[in-house]
Scaffold this active site. Structure first.
Site, PDB file in Angstrom:
ATOM      1  N   SER A  21       0.824  -1.200   0.000  1.00 25.89           N
ATOM      2  CA  SER A  21       0.000   0.000   0.000  1.00 25.89           C
ATOM      3  C   SER A  21       0.867   1.262   0.000  1.00 25.89           C
ATOM      4  CB  SER A  21      -0.960  -0.066   1.196  1.00 25.89           C
ATOM      5  OG  SER A  21      -2.039   0.809   1.044  1.00 25.89           O
ATOM      6  N   ASP A  79     -10.442  -5.130  -4.706  1.00 28.11           N
ATOM      7  CA  ASP A  79      -9.772  -4.366  -3.655  1.00 28.11           C
ATOM      8  C   ASP A  79     -10.494  -3.035  -3.465  1.00 28.11           C
ATOM      9  OD1 ASP A  79      -8.072  -2.868  -2.025  1.00 28.11           O
ATOM     10  OD2 ASP A  79      -6.250  -3.514  -3.051  1.00 28.11           O
ATOM     11  N   HIS A  89      -7.514  -5.892   0.482  1.00 25.56           N
ATOM     12  CA  HIS A  89      -6.347  -5.049   0.210  1.00 25.56           C
ATOM     13  C   HIS A  89      -5.042  -5.673   0.695  1.00 25.56           C
ATOM     14  CE1 HIS A  89      -4.375  -1.312  -0.758  1.00 25.56           C
ATOM     15  NE2 HIS A  89      -4.067  -1.029   0.497  1.00 25.56           N
TER      16      HIS A  89
END
Length: 267
Positions: free
Chosen positions: A94, A216, A244
């Site tokens: 991320s 996601d 995610h």
């Protein structure tokens, strides 16, 4: 400042190259427990906590330094300088994928490759660019964080994790969010979700694997396609997974696409 203590650095394995794992917002290095050990027989592996997360030294948190991702990139380069041996393969989840990208642009000679799990250079839709959220969505998210962080964490963490067949992972992420100092989490959320690193993507010259889940909530497939088009040396692989965090909820599939990528590098 002792770098190992500041970032709670943990080292396993040995090898001619080093693999550095960095976690995402609201998480800590424990999120790599299913993936990192698979590589400790072939690589020196380094896991650590971003300052303000997990077992890091919270007293090292400086709102001015960490007002942008550049401060985290500084820390990453210090970790690489002090602990890495041989070429570095950076694995970031991320927002950490963008931290690694910034470090790799600044000192490209230190990074042999990057692996990005669920990355996003910009979360806000802008013209033809689909980041997944309107500006109003992000403003609302940040407002909710400010007014009721623990409530937000309890409701959003399971949705972010996804993995409906593994509800314990959603509970784990909720607990991780709730352990984070709320003031630090709010600040980091603003830096993360208001950031725009699209202008930097084309400057990352190292081979880069983008790993995205098929479903996601945070990083839609449109972002992965954008990165594939824009990275000078990018590869996109989609893992069948809801959520995610495929490194937690689909570690075998995640390792498979990583191994495919590493084979292209001769590693």
């Amino acid at each position: 400042m002792d770098v190992a203590r500041r970032n709670n650095v943990k080292i396993l394995g040995d090898g001619p190259a080093t693999m550095v794992f960095s976690h995402g917002f609201g998480c800590d290095q424990n999120m790599w427990r299913f993936l990192a050990p698979q590589y400790s027989a072939r690589f020196k592996t380094i896991t650590f906590d971003l300052v303000g997360a997990g077992g890091s030294d919270v007293t090292a948190y400086d709102p001015k330094k960490y007002a942008s991702l550049s401060g985290y990139a500084d820390d990453l380069l210090e970790i690489v300088d002090e602990f890495a041996t041989g070429p570095v393969i950076f694995v970031g989840h991320s927002v950490s994928a963008m931290v690694g990208m910034l470090a790799g642009i600044r000192e490209p000679e230190k990074f042999a490759a990057h692996v990005m799990f669920g990355p996003s250079p910009c979360y806000i839709n802008d013209g033809d660019y689909v980041g997944g959220f309107s500006r109003e969505d992000i403003d609302s998210l940040l407002d909710t964080l400010e007014s009721n962080y623990l409530g937000w964490a309890s409701s959003m963490a399971p949705a972010i994790m996804g993995a409906p067949a593994q509800p314990e992972l959603g509970e784990e992420l909720t607990n991780s969010f709730c352990r984070t100092d709320p003031d630090i989490a709010k600040h980091f959320a603003r830096v993360t979700f208001m950031g725009d690193n699209r202008a930097d993507v084309g400057r990352l010259i190292a081979p880069t694997l983008v790993v995205q889940s098929s479903d996601d909530l945070i990083a839609p497939l449109s972002v992965g396609e954008y990165l594939k088009r824009t990275l000078p040396n990018g590869m996109l692989r989609v893992v069948e997974n809801v959520g995610h965090c495929p490194h937690l909820s689909a570690p075998c599939a995640s390792a498979d696409v990583m191994d495919e990528f590493l084979a292209t590098l001769g590693r």
